[in-house]
Design an enzyme around this catalytic site. Structure first.
Site, PDB file in Angstrom:
ATOM      1  N   LYS A   1     -15.507  -1.925   2.636  1.00 11.28           N
ATOM      2  CA  LYS A   1     -14.781  -2.401   1.454  1.00 11.28           C
ATOM      3  C   LYS A   1     -15.818  -3.064   0.555  1.00 11.28           C
ATOM      4  O   LYS A   1     -16.331  -4.132   0.886  1.00 11.28           O
ATOM      5  CB  LYS A   1     -13.715  -3.429   1.846  1.00 11.28           C
ATOM      6  CG  LYS A   1     -12.582  -2.877   2.699  1.00 11.28           C
ATOM      7  CD  LYS A   1     -11.683  -4.012   3.162  1.00 11.28           C
ATOM      8  CE  LYS A   1     -10.423  -3.502   3.835  1.00 11.28           C
ATOM      9  NZ  LYS A   1      -9.634  -4.607   4.435  1.00 11.28           N
TER      10      LYS A   1
ATOM     11  N   GLU B   1       0.808  -1.218   0.000  1.00  7.84           N
ATOM     12  CA  GLU B   1       0.000   0.000   0.000  1.00  7.84           C
ATOM     13  C   GLU B   1       0.841   1.268   0.000  1.00  7.84           C
ATOM     14  O   GLU B   1       0.335   2.361   0.250  1.00  7.84           O
ATOM     15  CB  GLU B   1      -0.968  -0.035   1.189  1.00  7.84           C
ATOM     16  CG  GLU B   1      -1.925  -1.215   1.069  1.00  7.84           C
ATOM     17  CD  GLU B   1      -2.897  -1.337   2.219  1.00  7.84           C
ATOM     18  OE1 GLU B   1      -2.835  -0.511   3.142  1.00  7.84           O
ATOM     19  OE2 GLU B   1      -3.731  -2.262   2.182  1.00  7.84           O
TER      20      GLU B   1
END
Length: 431
Positions: free
Chosen positions: A341, A209
């Site tokens: 999500k 990330e």
């Protein structure tokens, strides 16, 4: 009517070099929406199923040709002629076509890519930005907010190859006046952290990330180097910038214990919550995600009891964007925030339902990327269009992360004062 005339699926690559599903939805009049499904590394056991081919001769078994065939076959056939602006109806058609609890027949990756592509096509048909269309679908037209970013600048756990157990150490530029300033603050801290790590002879390689992944002797050491970087960048920790953790505790939960192998420590459930509480007393940590295993509901009750009034306790693997599980959490006073999500649940409609349910119960909703991303920036529009107030989309590095930040910059430029940046007020327990 925004009549669907074609649905196209294809296999593309995500940010980890693995295949994922991209879909296009074509409408009469030449309107097209395109979207791609993300993919997670640390996943909750109750997430909707990401359909992979399992053919070891292609992409080491990670191909998605079956899911793509489902888009180009049964999903396409079911949606041709339907109205793209009727999002709930489209999503229900796909859910019914799949017919399983976790979308394992068609694949959540296939259904989600089409669901999001349809929303984008509908927004184009209506001549409005995606965030505005999402706000209308959410029943909150014209209600916007710029999200406070949780910037994952130091990685451990499943997102990095190092000896740090906690998966994400994040900074939140809560003292910024607007999103643009928040982004600048985060970038300056990120670059300063690189200098700090380099000066200590530590690795400045990055994780999935975009955060750094150095070998540190303890999780407290990770917090200490971030504190040093924040102050060296000219900001005050606790005022300008607060901290957030994603423990991803399910990843080191073994035989009823929390095994921090990087530190050589093993905790029972309450002991690990006490350990986290002690960190919040040493540093201005205002948010902790997945601070316990997804199955440790008694432990979650204790953690919420000792920290829930002051700290945002976010359920990710715990709730998996699922309203049924969130309902149980709300009824039992478990956690006080949900991570959103949309590939955990597999459609835009179900995602919006989870956000609405959380807000109605006084929980916060944090919109999130996955560790396997693409250039698709839909979550930026989702965050603004639902006025969620917080977003997790990685570090200030890797174009798959920065794409979301850049989209937020564009949206803020368009909306101006119509989308306020509220800083610390957005975080549960801090208002």
């Amino acid at each position: 009517m925004a009549k669907i005339i074609n649905v196209i699926g294809r296999e593309i690559m995500d940010s980890r070099g693995n295949p994922t599903v991209e879909a296009e939805v074509h409408l009469e009049g030449g309107f097209i929406g395109m979207a791609a499904a993300p993919s997670g590394a640390s996943t909750g056991s109750r997430e909707a199923l990401e359909l992979r081919d399992g053919d070891k001769s292609r992409y080491l078994g990670k191909g998605v040709l079956t899911a793509v065939a489902n888009v180009n076959g049964p999903i396409r056939a079911a949606l041709i002629g339907k109205d793209a602006t009727a999002q709930a109806e489209l999503d229900q058609i796909m859910i019914d076509l799949d017919g399983t609890e976790n979308k394992d027949k068609l694949g959540a990756n296939a259904i989600l890519a089409v669901s999001l592509a349809a929303a984008k096509a509908a927004a184009a048909f209506k001549g409005m930005p995606l965030y505005a269309h999402i706000a209308e679908l959410n029943g909150t037209p014209g209600q916007y907010a710029m999200p406070v970013p949780m910037m994952n600048i130091l990685n451990g756990g499943e997102h990095a190859d190092n000896n740090v157990d906690i998966q994400e150490f994040m900074v939140q530029p809560v003292g910024a006046k607007n999103f643009r300033e928040a982004l600048r603050m985060g970038a300056e801290i990120f670059h300063t952290l690189k200098k700090v790590l380099h000066g200590k002879g530590l690795s400045t390689s990055v994780g999935d990330e975009g955060g750094f992944a150095p070998n540190l002797s303890s999780n407290a050491d990770a917090l200490a180097v971030i504190k040093e970087a924040v102050e060296l960048a000219g900001y005050k920790l606790g005022t300008d910038v607060t901290l957030a953790l994603d423990c991803a505790a399910s990843e080191f939960y073994k035989d009823g214990k929390y095994d921090l192998s990087g530190e050589g420590k093993v905790f029972d459930s309450n002991g690990f919550s006490d350990f986290l509480k002690s960190l919040t007393e040493q540093y201005p940590i205002v948010s902790i995600e997945d601070g316990l295993d997804e199955s440790d509901w008694d432990g979650w009750a204790y953690q919420t009891k000792i920290m829930g009034d002051k700290i945002q306790l976010v359920g990710d693997d715990l709730f998996v964007t699922n309203t049924k599980i969130l309902t149980r959490g709300i009824e039992n006073g478990i956690a006080n925030s949900i991570l959103i999500k949309f590939n955990q649940i597999g459609s835009l409609t179900e995602t919006l339902a989870a956000i609405r349910m959380a807000k109605a119960a006084g929980y916060t909703a944090v919109i999130s990327h996955r560790s396997g991303e693409t250039e698709d920036a839909t979550i930026a529009d989702l965050a603004v269009g639902t006025a969620a107030g917080q977003i997790k989309t990685g570090s200030l590095c890797r174009s798959d992360r920065v794409a979301k930040y850049n989209q937020l910059l564009r949206i803020e430029e368009q909306l101006g004062e119509k989308a306020p940046y509220r800083g610390l007020k957005e975080i549960k327990g801090q208002a």
